[in-house]
Design a protein around this motif. Sequence first.
Motif, PDB file in Angstrom:
ATOM      1  N   GLN A  20       1.990 -13.229  12.945  1.00  0.00           N
ATOM      2  CA  GLN A  20       0.972 -13.998  12.467  1.00  0.00           C
ATOM      3  C   GLN A  20       0.843 -15.456  12.973  1.00  0.00           C
ATOM      4  O   GLN A  20       2.082 -16.046  13.586  1.00  0.00           O
ATOM      5  CB  GLN A  20       1.163 -14.171  10.822  1.00  0.00           C
ATOM      6  N   ARG A  77      -8.689 -15.199   8.858  1.00  0.00           N
ATOM      7  CA  ARG A  77      -7.959 -15.064  10.121  1.00  0.00           C
ATOM      8  C   ARG A  77      -8.452 -13.727  10.854  1.00  0.00           C
ATOM      9  O   ARG A  77      -8.864 -12.852  10.536  1.00  0.00           O
ATOM     10  CB  ARG A  77      -6.562 -14.909   9.890  1.00  0.00           C
ATOM     11  N   GLU A 123      -6.251 -24.202   8.901  1.00  0.00           N
ATOM     12  CA  GLU A 123      -5.278 -23.966   7.853  1.00  0.00           C
ATOM     13  C   GLU A 123      -4.247 -25.125   7.774  1.00  0.00           C
ATOM     14  O   GLU A 123      -3.853 -25.596   6.763  1.00  0.00           O
ATOM     15  CB  GLU A 123      -4.868 -22.580   7.996  1.00  0.00           C
ATOM     16  N   ARG A 124      -3.780 -25.483   9.084  1.00  0.00           N
ATOM     17  CA  ARG A 124      -2.881 -26.353   9.172  1.00  0.00           C
ATOM     18  C   ARG A 124      -3.452 -27.781   8.797  1.00  0.00           C
ATOM     19  O   ARG A 124      -2.503 -28.589   8.509  1.00  0.00           O
ATOM     20  CB  ARG A 124      -2.325 -26.427  10.553  1.00  0.00           C
ATOM     21  N   ILE A 152      -0.866 -19.027  12.072  1.00  0.00           N
ATOM     22  CA  ILE A 152      -1.551 -20.250  11.300  1.00  0.00           C
ATOM     23  C   ILE A 152      -2.519 -21.263  12.419  1.00  0.00           C
ATOM     24  O   ILE A 152      -2.071 -21.772  13.105  1.00  0.00           O
ATOM     25  CB  ILE A 152      -0.583 -20.913  10.373  1.00  0.00           C
ATOM     26  N   GLY A 164      -6.604 -18.729  13.214  1.00  0.00           N
ATOM     27  CA  GLY A 164      -5.428 -17.922  12.945  1.00  0.00           C
ATOM     28  C   GLY A 164      -5.808 -16.713  13.289  1.00  0.00           C
ATOM     29  O   GLY A 164      -6.904 -16.183  13.448  1.00  0.00           O
TER      30      GLY A 164
END
Length: 444
Positions: A199, A239, A205-206, A201, A187
């Motif tokens: 931003q 990120r 993270e997902r 993701i 991300g």
Amino acid sequence: MVPVKSLNVTVCAGPDSGKSYRAKADQMSIGSAKDNDLVLTDETVSRYHLELHHLGDAIRVQDLGSTNGTTVANVHLERATIQGGTVLTLGRSEIRIDGGETVRLEIHEDDTFEGVRGRSPSMRKLMATIQRVAQSDASILLLGETGVGKEVISQAIHDSSKRADRPLEIVDCGALSPTLIASELFGHERGAFTGADRQHIGAFERANGGTIFLDEIGELPASLQTALLGALERGSFRRVGGSHNIDVDVRVIAATNRDLRVEVNSGNFRQDLYYRIAVVLCRIPPLRERVEDIPILVEHFLREAGFNGDVGEIIPRKAMEGLRAHRWPGNVRELRNFVDAALAMGEAPPLDRGMSDPIDGDVSGAGGSSGESHASTGHSMVNVPLETLHLNFKDARAEVIREFEAAYLKELLKHYQQNVSKAAHTSEIHRSYLNLMLKRHKLR
């Protein structure tokens, strides 16, 4: 259980002279790295030097891109078939290869497992392995040629794991530029680079709580290999452009169409990252080595396409024999394209047409022009272009398929906001094939 011939290796000369190894299966690897079956201390032996595979009547030797090579009677070999009792030279060491005792390996009790299909012993051994390792959180590396079904197997592992109710995120490392791979994996924050207006993701993270599938991981550049290793070691990352760590719990399945051990030997892939992702190594056999699986795959592809008749109507016995003799450079993907073409044409097309590529224009080429007239076929919801009525049935059907394909792909991209990975996953069309279809219909 299935009986196979195992392997015995004895070191005849070199620093490890007298050392021996009795394999518990029909394959083994030899080298100086700690995760080989037979580990040698000879500094002239590469980290992953060679691999052996007992074929039943002979033993296959595969040099893994070693620095000093593998020789037999002063002849260098890269890939060869030898008989038991052969002595090979690896650097300053000599090893004798012998066939071992017959051992029994576990195979899956059925010819299907969570979307994976095969009757051959090699595929049923693979299904037994993935069923077993799916219950753990160990990282898995899938090795296999292009088109063997690595994504299908990754889906099967996820679906049969304790993470099945959590996301499966797919990242094609070979289809993105280095800057985009970093953003897709981890991300980015708004303003992290030019064009980052909001931003994003990332896949890690997902996939939190679930599984991430890293396809073609061998394409990762060195800088991203380091970043990926750090994220896997720590269970956290930042990120791109971010300042704080994000903790995640993900199971990693990676895949590649080239042997990463060769890349480790050449210095193109980090050995410590290889250790991290190859806790379990699964080799997917090419279709030419398991031709007994072709009939069950053909029937599956026909049923999936909605054909409920006798398989012999589309692929008669003589044509099926031809499929068994074909080399299948495009593997299962090529077979699927062949079946799609056969269904569209009403008969099996010639095998020399290169079915590993998308079906030619006579089956599903560019879409028709806008505003064309249609003839309604009774109360059917299918619209048949008027200009097809002078064609024979096979050509007319191909024209309708072209029109449907273009409309379907347009709406598919629209629904998933131009995200090809999500569109491919939902439609169960391989991403590379989907991209080629999109280009053919001028939608990319």
